[in-house]
Scaffold this motif. Structure first.
Motif, short mmCIF file in Angstrom:
data_model
loop_
_atom_site.label_atom_id
_atom_site.label_comp_id
_atom_site.label_asym_id
_atom_site.label_seq_id
_atom_site.Cartn_x
_atom_site.Cartn_y
_atom_site.Cartn_z
N ARG A 34 0.91 -1.09 0.14
CA ARG A 34 -0.02 0.06 -0.03
C ARG A 34 0.91 1.21 -0.05
O ARG A 34 0.38 2.25 -0.24
CB ARG A 34 -0.97 0.03 1.20
N LEU A 35 2.04 1.07 0.09
CA LEU A 35 3.00 2.10 0.16
C LEU A 35 4.09 2.24 -0.81
O LEU A 35 4.16 1.51 -1.75
CB LEU A 35 3.71 2.12 1.62
N ASN A 67 -3.89 -4.66 21.74
CA ASN A 67 -4.72 -3.66 21.10
C ASN A 67 -3.94 -3.13 19.98
O ASN A 67 -3.05 -2.34 20.27
CB ASN A 67 -5.62 -2.97 21.92
N ARG A 68 -4.12 -3.24 18.82
CA ARG A 68 -3.54 -2.65 17.68
C ARG A 68 -4.17 -1.23 17.06
O ARG A 68 -3.72 -1.08 16.08
CB ARG A 68 -3.17 -3.61 16.63
N ALA A 69 -5.55 -0.88 17.60
CA ALA A 69 -6.06 0.18 17.01
C ALA A 69 -5.31 1.26 16.61
O ALA A 69 -5.64 2.03 15.57
CB ALA A 69 -7.27 0.41 17.76
N ASP A 70 -4.30 1.80 17.50
CA ASP A 70 -3.90 2.90 17.36
C ASP A 70 -2.34 2.72 16.78
O ASP A 70 -1.63 3.52 16.75
CB ASP A 70 -3.78 3.73 18.62
N HIS A 75 -1.67 3.05 10.30
CA HIS A 75 -1.88 4.36 9.82
C HIS A 75 -1.03 4.94 8.68
O HIS A 75 0.12 4.97 8.90
CB HIS A 75 -1.73 5.46 10.88
N PRO A 76 -1.59 4.83 7.31
CA PRO A 76 -0.74 5.32 6.26
C PRO A 76 0.11 6.55 6.35
O PRO A 76 1.19 6.52 6.00
CB PRO A 76 -1.68 5.48 5.07
N SER A 77 -0.25 7.38 7.04
CA SER A 77 0.77 8.81 7.49
C SER A 77 1.89 8.39 8.13
O SER A 77 3.01 8.95 8.13
CB SER A 77 0.14 9.90 7.64
N TYR A 78 1.75 7.43 9.07
CA TYR A 78 2.98 7.01 9.85
C TYR A 78 3.70 5.56 9.33
O TYR A 78 5.02 5.51 9.55
CB TYR A 78 2.42 6.70 11.30
N ALA A 79 2.87 4.69 8.99
CA ALA A 79 3.41 3.35 8.38
C ALA A 79 4.74 3.53 7.80
O ALA A 79 5.97 2.65 7.88
CB ALA A 79 2.69 2.65 7.64
N GLY A 80 4.89 4.27 6.93
CA GLY A 80 6.08 4.10 5.67
C GLY A 80 7.30 5.08 6.36
O GLY A 80 8.42 5.09 6.03
N THR A 81 7.08 6.14 7.33
CA THR A 81 8.11 7.05 7.74
C THR A 81 8.33 6.79 9.10
O THR A 81 9.55 7.31 9.55
CB THR A 81 7.38 8.36 7.78
#
Length: 392
Positions: A34-35, A67-70, A75-81
């Motif tokens: 997705r990234l 719990n993995r909700a947060d 979260h796409p804005s954080y997942a790659g960076t």
């Protein structure tokens, strides 16, 4: 012939290894796709680390609620960076999973996970990923309070990739003790920095400081570009545009960007502004919400204080030819501690431009943001200053 120590190590690793199914490997790959390409491999390893940790907990402590909700990975804005899995919650404790390859003497932990209250963890957990063997191994963990104590006695500086290389011997290397903490401790036993929502510098600004590459404006003094400046389409102005050049009196519609900037500098100098000697400038055009904008940046060395070399950054925001800035637009410059200066075009302002000037040591960076009257905001990559000396 194997020694008994080596055989014991092989047996220990075999017992600790978590087997990952082909389906779980596919799930991790699908999440990474997705990234953008450059972010996929680390995201893939992070996903495998999360799956491995979940399996590890499931086999040893089913009573620990995960719990993995947060979780930053989702979260796409954080997942790659952020090259880790932040904000994973286990029994109300915040965890940061660090995916490693072959574990060496150090563990690379993202700077954001250590310095930003929104991502700081109670426990930093090293998870070794053996992708070819389809295995994960929870290798150890480090408590936040112990991390602070270690940093006080052995201060570290962040690496160029915005991570901290933490010595592996700072980590507790019996991961089963993590389960004891998750079962028996209360989260308040490991204090974390408070998350405040009214900080002058927003999370998005700080996040960009700690994750984005900076434009190295120091190279402009040698008429060179780095990759970041090329990616955001900065155009270098001739030296005469920022020194003694005096453009002829003519309509601003007819001026080149260099001539226009020279005229702006004349106005600023008459108001008392002084530019560094040998300063160099650049500009970039772009359209924001159908408004054609032009931003000038001029940089240079300034006399040092306390023998520490310093630099200055002047930003001038205007409109492209035959247009004008809208009332209510603002230009803001921040550093990691907060907003340094902000200018807004209002009904009392007669100028056609907004300008801000800041200065700092060579290791300081500045972040510029432009906000439109309707609240739409654009934050540019940070500005840094690392001139390359002759012969280096």
């Amino acid at each position: 012939m194997y020694s008994f120590d080596l055989l014991d190590e092989i047996e220990r690793v075999s017992d600790a290894a978590i087997a990952l199914s082909p389906d779980q490997m596919r799930q991790a790959a699908e999440l990474s796709r997705r990234l953008p390409d450059a972010e996929q491999w680390q995201t893939y390893l992070n996903a495998l680390a999360l799956i491995s940790f979940e399996e590890w907990l499931r086999g040893r402590a089913r009573e620990v609620v995960l719990n993995r909700a947060d979780c930053s990975l989702l979260h796409p804005s954080y997942a790659g960076t952020i090259p880790a899995v932040c904000n994973l919650n286990a029994n109300q404790f915040r965890l940061c999973l660090i995916a490693t390859g072959n574990l060496t003497d150090t563990v690379s932990v993202p700077r954001a996970a250590i310095e930003l209250p929104e991502f700081v963890a109670h426990f930093y957990v090293a998870v070794e990923i053996r992708e070819e063997q389809q295995q994960g191994i929870v290798q150890g963990f480090l408590r936040h309070d112990q991390l602070l104590a270690c940093q006080q006695s052995h201060p570290l500086s962040p690496d160029a990739d915005q991570t901290y290389s933490l010595p592996y011997d700072w980590f507790e290397q019996d991961p089963d003790r993590l389960l004891l903490h998750l079962r028996c401790l209360e989260p308040d036993a490991i204090p974390l920095p408070e998350i405040t929502r009214d900080r002058a510098t927003t999370l998005s600004n700080l996040f960009q400081f700690l994750t984005q590459r900076a434009v190295n404006t120091g190279l402009w003094l040698r008429e060179q570009w780095d990759e970041v400046a090329q990616e955001v389409a900065w155009v270098l102005l001739p030296p005469t545009a920022t020194s003694m050049m005096r453009s002829p009196v003519q309509s601003s519609f007819q001026r080149s960007p260099g001539e226009e900037f020279a005229a702006i500098v004349q106005q600023l100098e008459r108001s008392g502004l002084r530019l560094p000697a040998q300063a160099r400038g650049a500009y970039r055009d772009w359209i924001m919400a159908n408004i054609p904008l032009r931003l000038y940046a001029i940089v240079g060395e300034v006399p040092p204080t306390d023998q520490r070399p310093e630099w200055s950054l002047l930003l001038v925001l205007g409109a492209q030819p035959r247009t004008s800035l809208p009332q209510g637009i603002s230009l803001q410059v921040s550093d990691p501690t907060g907003i340094l200066v902000e200018r807004t075009l209002d009904s009392q302002t007669t100028a056609d431009y907004l300008f801000v000037q800041v200065s700092g040591t060579w290791d300081e960076k500045f972040l510029a943001s432009i906000t439109l009257p309707d609240g739409e905001r654009l934050t540019l990559p940070p500005f840094g200053f690392q001139p390359v000396r002759g012969g280096e």
